[in-house]
Design a protein around this motif. Structure first.
Motif, PDB file in Angstrom:
ATOM      1  N   ALA A 243       0.820  -1.213   0.000  1.00 26.12           N
ATOM      2  CA  ALA A 243       0.000   0.000   0.000  1.00 26.12           C
ATOM      3  C   ALA A 243       0.857   1.268   0.000  1.00 26.12           C
ATOM      4  N   ALA A 244       2.000   1.208   0.659  1.00 25.48           N
ATOM      5  CA  ALA A 244       2.887   2.373   0.754  1.00 25.48           C
ATOM      6  C   ALA A 244       3.441   2.807  -0.599  1.00 25.48           C
ATOM      7  N   GLU A 245       3.422   1.913  -1.606  1.00 18.80           N
ATOM      8  CA  GLU A 245       4.004   2.242  -2.914  1.00 18.80           C
ATOM      9  C   GLU A 245       2.979   2.575  -3.992  1.00 18.80           C
ATOM     10  N   VAL A 246       1.713   2.713  -3.596  1.00 19.33           N
ATOM     11  CA  VAL A 246       0.663   2.967  -4.589  1.00 19.33           C
ATOM     12  C   VAL A 246       0.940   4.227  -5.414  1.00 19.33           C
ATOM     13  N   ASP A 247       1.294   5.325  -4.758  1.00 19.83           N
ATOM     14  CA  ASP A 247       1.566   6.583  -5.488  1.00 19.83           C
ATOM     15  C   ASP A 247       2.637   6.385  -6.549  1.00 19.83           C
ATOM     16  N   GLU A 248       3.719   5.756  -6.129  1.00 22.63           N
ATOM     17  CA  GLU A 248       4.852   5.512  -7.024  1.00 22.63           C
ATOM     18  C   GLU A 248       4.425   4.667  -8.226  1.00 22.63           C
ATOM     19  N   LYS A 249       3.704   3.572  -7.963  1.00 24.13           N
ATOM     20  CA  LYS A 249       3.276   2.678  -9.045  1.00 24.13           C
ATOM     21  C   LYS A 249       2.306   3.378  -9.989  1.00 24.13           C
ATOM     22  N   LEU A 250       1.422   4.212  -9.442  1.00 24.15           N
ATOM     23  CA  LEU A 250       0.459   4.921 -10.294  1.00 24.15           C
ATOM     24  C   LEU A 250       1.175   5.871 -11.250  1.00 24.15           C
ATOM     25  N   SER A 251       2.320   6.400 -10.834  1.00 23.48           N
ATOM     26  CA  SER A 251       3.046   7.313 -11.721  1.00 23.48           C
ATOM     27  C   SER A 251       3.891   6.547 -12.746  1.00 23.48           C
ATOM     28  N   GLN A 252       4.223   5.279 -12.458  1.00 17.30           N
ATOM     29  CA  GLN A 252       5.083   4.492 -13.357  1.00 17.30           C
ATOM     30  C   GLN A 252       4.304   3.594 -14.308  1.00 17.30           C
ATOM     31  N   GLU A 253       3.179   3.096 -13.854  1.00 20.94           N
ATOM     32  CA  GLU A 253       2.442   2.076 -14.618  1.00 20.94           C
ATOM     33  C   GLU A 253       1.143   2.634 -15.181  1.00 20.94           C
ATOM     34  N   ASN A 254       0.695   2.054 -16.284  1.00 15.36           N
ATOM     35  CA  ASN A 254      -0.589   2.418 -16.856  1.00 15.36           C
ATOM     36  C   ASN A 254      -1.623   1.437 -16.288  1.00 15.36           C
ATOM     37  N   VAL A 255      -2.065   1.691 -15.063  1.00 20.48           N
ATOM     38  CA  VAL A 255      -2.931   0.765 -14.335  1.00 20.48           C
ATOM     39  C   VAL A 255      -4.390   0.938 -14.759  1.00 20.48           C
ATOM     40  N   ASN A 256      -5.088  -0.186 -15.028  1.00 13.22           N
ATOM     41  CA  ASN A 256      -6.518  -0.140 -15.353  1.00 13.22           C
ATOM     42  C   ASN A 256      -7.384  -0.314 -14.117  1.00 13.22           C
ATOM     43  N   CYS A 257      -6.910  -1.143 -13.167  1.00 14.88           N
ATOM     44  CA  CYS A 257      -7.677  -1.292 -11.940  1.00 14.88           C
ATOM     45  C   CYS A 257      -6.773  -1.702 -10.780  1.00 14.88           C
ATOM     46  N   ILE A 258      -7.231  -1.349  -9.584  1.00 18.40           N
ATOM     47  CA  ILE A 258      -6.511  -1.677  -8.362  1.00 18.40           C
ATOM     48  C   ILE A 258      -7.437  -2.530  -7.505  1.00 18.40           C
ATOM     49  N   LEU A 259      -6.934  -3.689  -7.108  1.00 14.62           N
ATOM     50  CA  LEU A 259      -7.697  -4.560  -6.218  1.00 14.62           C
ATOM     51  C   LEU A 259      -6.976  -4.611  -4.875  1.00 14.62           C
ATOM     52  N   LEU A 260      -7.701  -4.305  -3.826  1.00 13.61           N
ATOM     53  CA  LEU A 260      -7.113  -4.290  -2.487  1.00 13.61           C
ATOM     54  C   LEU A 260      -7.335  -5.620  -1.787  1.00 13.61           C
ATOM     55  N   GLY A 261      -6.302  -6.088  -1.116  1.00 16.87           N
ATOM     56  CA  GLY A 261      -6.448  -7.276  -0.282  1.00 16.87           C
ATOM     57  C   GLY A 261      -7.429  -6.965   0.839  1.00 16.87           C
ATOM     58  N   PRO A 262      -8.211  -7.968   1.273  1.00 10.03           N
ATOM     59  CA  PRO A 262      -9.210  -7.728   2.332  1.00 10.03           C
ATOM     60  C   PRO A 262      -8.608  -7.105   3.596  1.00 10.03           C
ATOM     61  N   GLN A 263      -7.329  -7.388   3.870  1.00 10.62           N
ATOM     62  CA  GLN A 263      -6.712  -6.856   5.083  1.00 10.62           C
ATOM     63  C   GLN A 263      -6.452  -5.349   5.013  1.00 10.62           C
ATOM     64  N   VAL A 264      -6.538  -4.763   3.822  1.00  6.93           N
ATOM     65  CA  VAL A 264      -6.376  -3.311   3.707  1.00  6.93           C
ATOM     66  C   VAL A 264      -7.640  -2.648   3.141  1.00  6.93           C
ATOM     67  N   ARG A 265      -8.783  -3.304   3.309  1.00  6.20           N
ATOM     68  CA  ARG A 265     -10.051  -2.760   2.790  1.00  6.20           C
ATOM     69  C   ARG A 265     -10.332  -1.382   3.375  1.00  6.20           C
ATOM     70  N   TYR A 266      -9.818  -1.109   4.579  1.00 10.42           N
ATOM     71  CA  TYR A 266     -10.025   0.204   5.210  1.00 10.42           C
ATOM     72  C   TYR A 266      -9.380   1.335   4.407  1.00 10.42           C
ATOM     73  N   MET A 267      -8.475   0.980   3.482  1.00 10.69           N
ATOM     74  CA  MET A 267      -7.790   2.000   2.674  1.00 10.69           C
ATOM     75  C   MET A 267      -8.521   2.333   1.380  1.00 10.69           C
ATOM     76  N   LEU A 268      -9.674   1.735   1.161  1.00 14.22           N
ATOM     77  CA  LEU A 268     -10.393   1.905  -0.109  1.00 14.22           C
ATOM     78  C   LEU A 268     -10.601   3.376  -0.480  1.00 14.22           C
ATOM     79  N   SER A 269     -11.156   4.180   0.433  1.00 13.83           N
ATOM     80  CA  SER A 269     -11.425   5.584   0.080  1.00 13.83           C
ATOM     81  C   SER A 269     -10.126   6.361  -0.110  1.00 13.83           C
ATOM     82  N   ASN A 270      -9.100   6.026   0.668  1.00 12.21           N
ATOM     83  CA  ASN A 270      -7.793   6.660   0.544  1.00 12.21           C
ATOM     84  C   ASN A 270      -7.200   6.399  -0.849  1.00 12.21           C
ATOM     85  N   ILE A 271      -7.268   5.143  -1.294  1.00 13.46           N
ATOM     86  CA  ILE A 271      -6.724   4.785  -2.620  1.00 13.46           C
ATOM     87  C   ILE A 271      -7.548   5.462  -3.715  1.00 13.46           C
TER      88      ILE A 271
END
Length: 108
Positions: free
Chosen positions: A44-72
């Motif tokens: 989760a800590a690298e999401v910003d970095e990956k979003l700037s490097q990769e052409n991502v179509n979708c992000i799926l969060l593991g159930p253990q970080v579901r609380y981060m959904l609105s943040n992501i």
């Protein structure tokens, strides 16, 4: 047959470890279904970095970080990237085909 563009699915979890096995299973499922997809996991800590490097179509969060959904979703902003939490049962069973399907349905 028309070649489809590669779909990029990013799995996101606390440390990127638990989802790495799921990534492998999703890649196997994509290969069996002849779907061109780039699937990778990141902490989760690298999401910003990956979003700037990769052409991502979708992000799926593991159930253990579901609380981060609105943040992501906030990090994604107005980019056309779908964000959702991985189906808990599919995640628990490490069902790559089912999670792949969830990602592809999100992408549309």
């Amino acid at each position: 047959m028309m070649s489809e563009e590669t779909k990029t699915i990013m799995l996101c979890c606390a440390a990127g470890m638990s989802t790495s096995m799921l990534v492998k299973r999703m890649q196997e499922a994509a290969s069996q279904q002849k779907i061109t997809a780039k699937i990778f996991a990141c902490p989760a800590a690298e999401v910003d970095e990956k979003l700037s490097q990769e052409n991502v179509n979708c992000i799926l969060l593991g159930p253990q970080v579901r609380y981060m959904l609105s943040n992501i979703k906030e990090k994604v902003g107005n980019k056309p990237i779908k964000v959702d939490v991985i189906n808990m049962q599919a995640y628990g069973m490490m069902n790559g085909a089912k999670v792949l399907q969830q990602g592809l349905e999100l992408i549309g």
